[in-house]
Structure formats: structure tokens, C-alpha cells
Design a protein around this motif. Structure first.
Motif, PDB file in Angstrom:
ATOM      1  N   GLU A  58       0.602  -0.827  -0.273  1.00 38.87           N
ATOM      2  CA  GLU A  58       0.332   0.109  -0.168  1.00 38.87           C
ATOM      3  C   GLU A  58       0.640   1.106   0.004  1.00 38.87           C
ATOM      4  O   GLU A  58       1.049   2.238  -0.741  1.00 38.87           O
ATOM      5  CB  GLU A  58      -1.004  -0.305   1.087  1.00 38.87           C
ATOM      6  N   ASN A  59       2.047   1.169   0.873  1.00 40.38           N
ATOM      7  CA  ASN A  59       2.846   3.092   1.208  1.00 40.38           C
ATOM      8  C   ASN A  59       3.436   2.351  -0.630  1.00 40.38           C
ATOM      9  O   ASN A  59       3.234   3.723  -0.878  1.00 40.38           O
ATOM     10  CB  ASN A  59       3.408   2.542   2.164  1.00 40.38           C
ATOM     11  N   ARG A  60       3.933   1.163  -1.176  1.00 39.38           N
ATOM     12  CA  ARG A  60       4.282   1.605  -1.909  1.00 39.38           C
ATOM     13  C   ARG A  60       3.576   1.976  -3.186  1.00 39.38           C
ATOM     14  O   ARG A  60       4.277   3.191  -4.274  1.00 39.38           O
ATOM     15  CB  ARG A  60       5.636   0.572  -2.398  1.00 39.38           C
ATOM     16  N   ILE A  61       2.779   1.668  -3.039  1.00 42.25           N
ATOM     17  CA  ILE A  61       1.940   2.181  -4.665  1.00 42.25           C
ATOM     18  C   ILE A  61       1.471   3.701  -3.896  1.00 42.25           C
ATOM     19  O   ILE A  61       1.341   4.696  -5.166  1.00 42.25           O
ATOM     20  CB  ILE A  61       0.648   1.369  -4.337  1.00 42.25           C
ATOM     21  N   ARG A  62       1.676   4.041  -2.861  1.00 44.58           N
ATOM     22  CA  ARG A  62       1.152   5.693  -2.339  1.00 44.58           C
ATOM     23  C   ARG A  62       2.386   6.231  -3.114  1.00 44.58           C
ATOM     24  O   ARG A  62       2.207   7.452  -3.121  1.00 44.58           O
ATOM     25  CB  ARG A  62       0.622   5.410  -1.032  1.00 44.58           C
ATOM     26  N   GLY A  63       3.499   6.047  -3.236  1.00 46.71           N
ATOM     27  CA  GLY A  63       4.379   6.700  -3.327  1.00 46.71           C
ATOM     28  C   GLY A  63       4.573   6.906  -4.749  1.00 46.71           C
ATOM     29  O   GLY A  63       5.710   7.657  -5.424  1.00 46.71           O
ATOM     30  N   VAL A  64       3.686   6.506  -5.534  1.00 44.79           N
ATOM     31  CA  VAL A  64       3.681   6.430  -6.833  1.00 44.79           C
ATOM     32  C   VAL A  64       3.273   7.512  -7.908  1.00 44.79           C
ATOM     33  O   VAL A  64       2.620   8.383  -7.625  1.00 44.79           O
ATOM     34  CB  VAL A  64       3.378   5.145  -7.531  1.00 44.79           C
ATOM     35  N   GLU A  65       4.596   8.306  -8.386  1.00 40.52           N
ATOM     36  CA  GLU A  65       3.561   9.427  -8.650  1.00 40.52           C
ATOM     37  C   GLU A  65       2.255   9.777  -9.785  1.00 40.52           C
ATOM     38  O   GLU A  65       1.772   8.715 -11.151  1.00 40.52           O
ATOM     39  CB  GLU A  65       4.521  10.173 -10.181  1.00 40.52           C
ATOM     40  N   GLY A  66       0.882  10.881  -9.405  1.00 41.12           N
ATOM     41  CA  GLY A  66       0.500  10.834  -9.803  1.00 41.12           C
ATOM     42  C   GLY A  66      -1.261  10.161  -9.329  1.00 41.12           C
ATOM     43  O   GLY A  66      -2.685  10.165  -9.613  1.00 41.12           O
ATOM     44  N   VAL A  67      -0.915   8.813  -8.139  1.00 37.96           N
ATOM     45  CA  VAL A  67      -1.478   8.750  -7.707  1.00 37.96           C
ATOM     46  C   VAL A  67      -1.843   9.617  -6.692  1.00 37.96           C
ATOM     47  O   VAL A  67      -1.201   9.742  -5.058  1.00 37.96           O
ATOM     48  CB  VAL A  67      -1.085   7.047  -7.409  1.00 37.96           C
TER      49      VAL A  67
ATOM     50  N   ALA B 160      -2.346   5.194 -18.596  1.00 38.93           N
ATOM     51  CA  ALA B 160      -1.606   3.798 -18.738  1.00 38.93           C
ATOM     52  C   ALA B 160      -0.237   4.339 -18.267  1.00 38.93           C
ATOM     53  O   ALA B 160       0.283   3.555 -17.372  1.00 38.93           O
ATOM     54  CB  ALA B 160      -1.726   4.109 -20.453  1.00 38.93           C
ATOM     55  N   ALA B 161      -0.117   5.880 -18.375  1.00 41.08           N
ATOM     56  CA  ALA B 161       1.941   5.449 -17.568  1.00 41.08           C
ATOM     57  C   ALA B 161       1.739   5.147 -16.527  1.00 41.08           C
ATOM     58  O   ALA B 161       2.839   4.711 -15.717  1.00 41.08           O
ATOM     59  CB  ALA B 161       2.315   6.725 -18.012  1.00 41.08           C
ATOM     60  N   ILE B 162       0.569   6.040 -15.088  1.00 43.45           N
ATOM     61  CA  ILE B 162       0.407   5.510 -13.741  1.00 43.45           C
ATOM     62  C   ILE B 162       0.348   3.909 -13.636  1.00 43.45           C
ATOM     63  O   ILE B 162       0.968   3.598 -12.275  1.00 43.45           O
ATOM     64  CB  ILE B 162      -0.044   6.098 -13.381  1.00 43.45           C
ATOM     65  N   SER B 163       0.116   3.039 -14.494  1.00 47.96           N
ATOM     66  CA  SER B 163      -0.550   1.750 -14.305  1.00 47.96           C
ATOM     67  C   SER B 163       0.802   0.676 -14.619  1.00 47.96           C
ATOM     68  O   SER B 163       1.116   0.720 -13.736  1.00 47.96           O
ATOM     69  CB  SER B 163      -1.296   1.127 -15.376  1.00 47.96           C
TER      70      SER B 163
ATOM     71  N   LEU C 143      -0.362  -6.414 -12.044  1.00 48.22           N
ATOM     72  CA  LEU C 143      -1.356  -6.013 -12.825  1.00 48.22           C
ATOM     73  C   LEU C 143      -1.936  -5.013 -12.455  1.00 48.22           C
ATOM     74  O   LEU C 143      -3.293  -5.081 -11.409  1.00 48.22           O
ATOM     75  CB  LEU C 143      -1.877  -6.886 -13.457  1.00 48.22           C
ATOM     76  N   THR C 144      -1.878  -3.703 -12.760  1.00 42.36           N
ATOM     77  CA  THR C 144      -2.757  -2.664 -12.923  1.00 42.36           C
ATOM     78  C   THR C 144      -3.366  -2.109 -13.795  1.00 42.36           C
ATOM     79  O   THR C 144      -2.500  -1.927 -15.205  1.00 42.36           O
ATOM     80  CB  THR C 144      -1.750  -1.353 -12.420  1.00 42.36           C
ATOM     81  N   GLU C 145      -4.755  -1.611 -14.424  1.00 41.81           N
ATOM     82  CA  GLU C 145      -5.982  -1.573 -14.919  1.00 41.81           C
ATOM     83  C   GLU C 145      -6.863  -0.686 -14.830  1.00 41.81           C
ATOM     84  O   GLU C 145      -7.013  -0.643 -13.817  1.00 41.81           O
ATOM     85  CB  GLU C 145      -6.142  -2.522 -15.549  1.00 41.81           C
ATOM     86  N   THR C 146      -7.584   0.171 -15.698  1.00 52.02           N
ATOM     87  CA  THR C 146      -8.316   1.142 -15.092  1.00 52.02           C
ATOM     88  C   THR C 146      -9.530  -0.474 -14.498  1.00 52.02           C
ATOM     89  O   THR C 146      -9.725  -0.734 -15.297  1.00 52.02           O
ATOM     90  CB  THR C 146      -9.253   1.368 -16.663  1.00 52.02           C
TER      91      THR C 146
END
Length: 384
Positions: A71-80, A218-221, A236-239
Motif C-alpha cells: 500500500e505505501n509503495r503504491i501511494r508513493g507512485v507519482e500521479g496516485v 496507462a503511464a501510472i499503471s 497487474l494494474t488496469e483501469t
């Protein structure tokens, strides 16, 4: 004016045949509308999905979970902008036929779903109650749930009987919003799992991500998935829409079969209609020859045939279109709410009208040509 009078009288000349033809058209258009509505209902979840939400799941399968530490690592992705947890519970309410979706979610889950409206006081009560839950309006209506009720759910994935207290009702922003689900605290589920032997705690089914710029989905995924590349649990991240369509794809053959049946119904009624118009044309050979002898041209005779065919189709198609909404309501009740969103769309009504028009024109083409080609001498000779 004279042509309209002749068309009306011709259509009503054989009342029984006309009534049966109109009835057949009504049933065909009604059946087409209902089948098309079923297909729309199948795609309702994907159609209502937001382009500002992403779903991150285990790359292998949905049956495999992801660690809470992601969770914390995903939160750190730019755009999230926001990350919420969601785990499928899969319990049974009283008996297996009472199936509905149940999700264990984090407290910020509703922040990602503005289309789910909960009164502030009810949401506050839900947050304070560890065993509290929120139920959708469609679900509450179906089973008669109300605030304060205790709902016993028999776990299938998580054994035992779980009791949840209804602390609020989730309303949809509009009629396209699906509110046939129950949500409760992910923390409550996780704490209970820790006490169960052989169960791994701190596992999440999927992460729902809020993003600031939908155009960068798409880029954030890709960036999210790159963070966990070559890990023990790749993602796997998708809309959200793509995620929902993944479930629909499992039923592609069923949907294709429904579409085929809907078109077959139209083709069959077209054949029935063409046969009825052909009978009418044969019966009026003498009349058409007489009209030609009086100076009426082939175009006028073709107009009579097309007019009669379209009149019958307007009557039958109109009745079918009028009956579709109440029939859809009855169908929805009879299926026990299997389709949370089941209403006749504007596109379906337009398609029904188009089908009725196509049947009316197609069924009259050959009889109209035959009527226009009637020779005066041969037509008059057919007397007796």
C-alpha cells in the motif's frame, strides 16, 4: 388523403390476420428490447466505471492476494492520489440463492466512489462500529434491510458465521449506479483472520487507486507494476473499466448467443410479415389491375403496399416499445435482482423503432414490385 384511407382500409380488411400480425410484431419487438436490455445490464458495471480509478491486483490471478506492505509503495507512485483496500468476502446470506457482493474495504474506500452517497451521520456511525456495515439501496430494498439490523453472513472463504450491523444505506448518484453490495471494515476482517489457524493476515484482494489525471492512467499503471516487477507477488494494474470488462469477457459466448437470438427473432418476424403482405398482394390482383385501368401508376400501387406494411409495423412496434419498460420491471423482479441495473435505455428504444421500420420496408419490397408489375388484362382476367 385518398391513399391514406385506402391504406387504412386495406390494413383492416382481414381483421384476424391483421391482429395476429400486429401481435407477432409486438412480441418480436418486445423480445428484442428485453434481450438488448439484458446485454446492457451485463455491461452496466463496466459502463459505470470511472476513468479516474485504477485497480491493482495480483498478476497471476484474482484468487491470489497482495501483501498489505504494497500500500505505501503504491501511494508513493507519482500521479496516485489515494489508495484503498478491497477484499472479496464471498459469504452466504441465509441460503445460497441470496447471493450478493460483499467487500471488506478500508475506511477511505468511499472517498474514491462519490457516486455512492451515504448521509454523514450514518457514515460516522459506520466508522465507529467495528462490526458495522453499509448496504446499497438496491440490496436494502430487495431484502428489507434497514439501519440497525444485524445481518448474519456465513463465510465460504472465511469460515464461521459473521454478524454485521447495518449502520447506513448507500444510495446511487443516478439510476446507472449499482448499489447491490455490502461493504464492511477490512481491519475487522484482518484482525479476525489473525486468530484463525492456517490463515495469512495482512493480505489484500485488490488495491483501488485514485489518480489525479485520468489521461495518464496507462503511464501510472505501468509505473505501479514496475515497482513490483520480479517480486514474489507481481502486480497487474488496469483501469476500473478494463477490470470490470475482464469479468464480462468470461461470459462473451453467452452474450454473443443472446445477441444472435435477438436478431433471429427479428428475421423470423420479417418472414412472417413478408408472407402476410404477399398474401395481401395476391388477393388484390384484380383491384390493382382496376386501379391501373383508372389511370393510377405503379408508384401509387407500391405506395399502398409499403403504406400498409409500415402501418402494421408502426402499430406492432409501437405496442412492443410501450410494453418493454413494464416487462423489464417484471423481469427484474422475477430474476430476484440478478441484474442490479436493468432499465430500458434510449438506444434500445431507438433500435426497436429501427427494427420495426426495417421489417416494414423489407417485408413490402417484393409484394410492392409484384403489385406495380400487374398487367391490366391479366389482372382483370383473374376475376372469379
Amino acid at each position: 388523403m385518398h391513399a391514406l384511407k385506402l391504406i387504412t382500409r386495406n390494413a383492416l380488411r382481414h381483421k384476424l390476420r391483421t391482429a395476429l400480425t400486429v401481435l407477432g410484431l409486438t412480441i418480436a419487438v418486445l423480445a428484442y428490447g428485453l434481450l438488448n436490455t439484458v446485454v446492457d445490464a451485463w455491461y452496466a458495471g463496466a459502463a459505470a466505471a470511472s476513468n479516474a480509478r485504477l485497480v491493482t491486483r495480483n498478476a497471476i490471478s484474482l484468487t491470489f492476494s497482495l501483501p498489505l506492505s504494497y500500500e505505501n509503495r503504491i501511494r508513493g507512485v507519482e500521479g496516485v492520489t489515494l489508495v484503498a483496500r478491497s477484499s472479496w468476502f464471498g459469504g452466504v446470506y441465509r441460503e445460497p440463492k441470496n447471493f450478493f457482493a460483499q467487500f471488506a474495504v478500508s475506511d477511505n474506500y468511499l472517498d474514491l466512489y462519490p457516486e455512492l452517497i451515504v448521509p454523514a451521520q450514518q457514515r460516522s456511525d459506520y466508522v465507529r462500529d467495528r462490526k458495522g456495515c453499509l448496504v446499497g439501496r438496491q440490496l436494502a430494498t430487495q431484502f428489507g434491510f434497514k439501519v440497525g439490523d444485524v445481518i448474519p453472513i456465513k463465510g465460504t472463504i472465511y469460515p464461521g458465521t459473521w454478524e454485521f450491523v447495518v449502520r447506513g444505506i448507500m444510495d446511487g448518484r443516478d439510476e446507472s449506479t449499482i448499489t447491490r453490495q455490502l461493504i464492511f471494515h477490512w481491519d475487522y476482517l484482518n484482525e479476525s483472520v489473525r486468530k484463525m489457524p492456517g490463515r495469512r493476515a495482512d493480505q489484500v484482494g485488490v488495491y483501488v487507486l485514485g489518480i489525479a489525471v485520468p489521461e495518464e492512467a496507462a503511464a501510472i499503471s505501468r509505473n505501479v507494476d514496475d515497482v513490483f516487477k520480479n517480486s514474489l507477488a507481481e502486480t497487474l494494474t488496469e483501469t476500473e473499466q478494463a477490470f470490470q470488462l475482464g469479468f464480462v469477457a468470461m461470459s462473451n459466448q453467452i452474450i454473443a448467443a443472446i445477441r444472435v437470438v435477438s436478431y433471429v427473432v427479428i428475421v423470423i418476424i420479417m418472414a412472417v410479415m413478408a408472407n402476410a403482405m404477399a398474401m395481401s398482394a395476391r388477393e388484390r390482383t384484380v383491384e390493382y389491375a382496376t386501379l391501373k385501368a383508372l389511370g393510377f401508376g405503379p408508384g401509387f400501387l407500391a405506395l399502398l403496399m409499403f403504406g400498409e406494411s409500415l402501418t402494421l409495423c408502426i402499430a406492432g412496434g409501437g405496442l412492443g416499445m410501450l410494453l418493454t419498460p413494464p416487462a423489464a420491471s417484471i423481469f427484474r423482479q422475477a430474476t430476484g435482482g440478478v441484474f442490479p441495473v436493468f432499465h430500458v435505455s434510449r438506444d434500445t428504444v431507438l433500435l426497436q423503432a429501427a427494427c420495426a421500420g426495417v421489417v416494414g420496408v423489407a417485408a413490402a419490397i417484393i409484394p410492392a414490385i409484384q403489385a406495380a408489375r400487374v398487367r391490366i388484362v391479366e389482372g382483370l382476367r383473374a376475376i372469379g
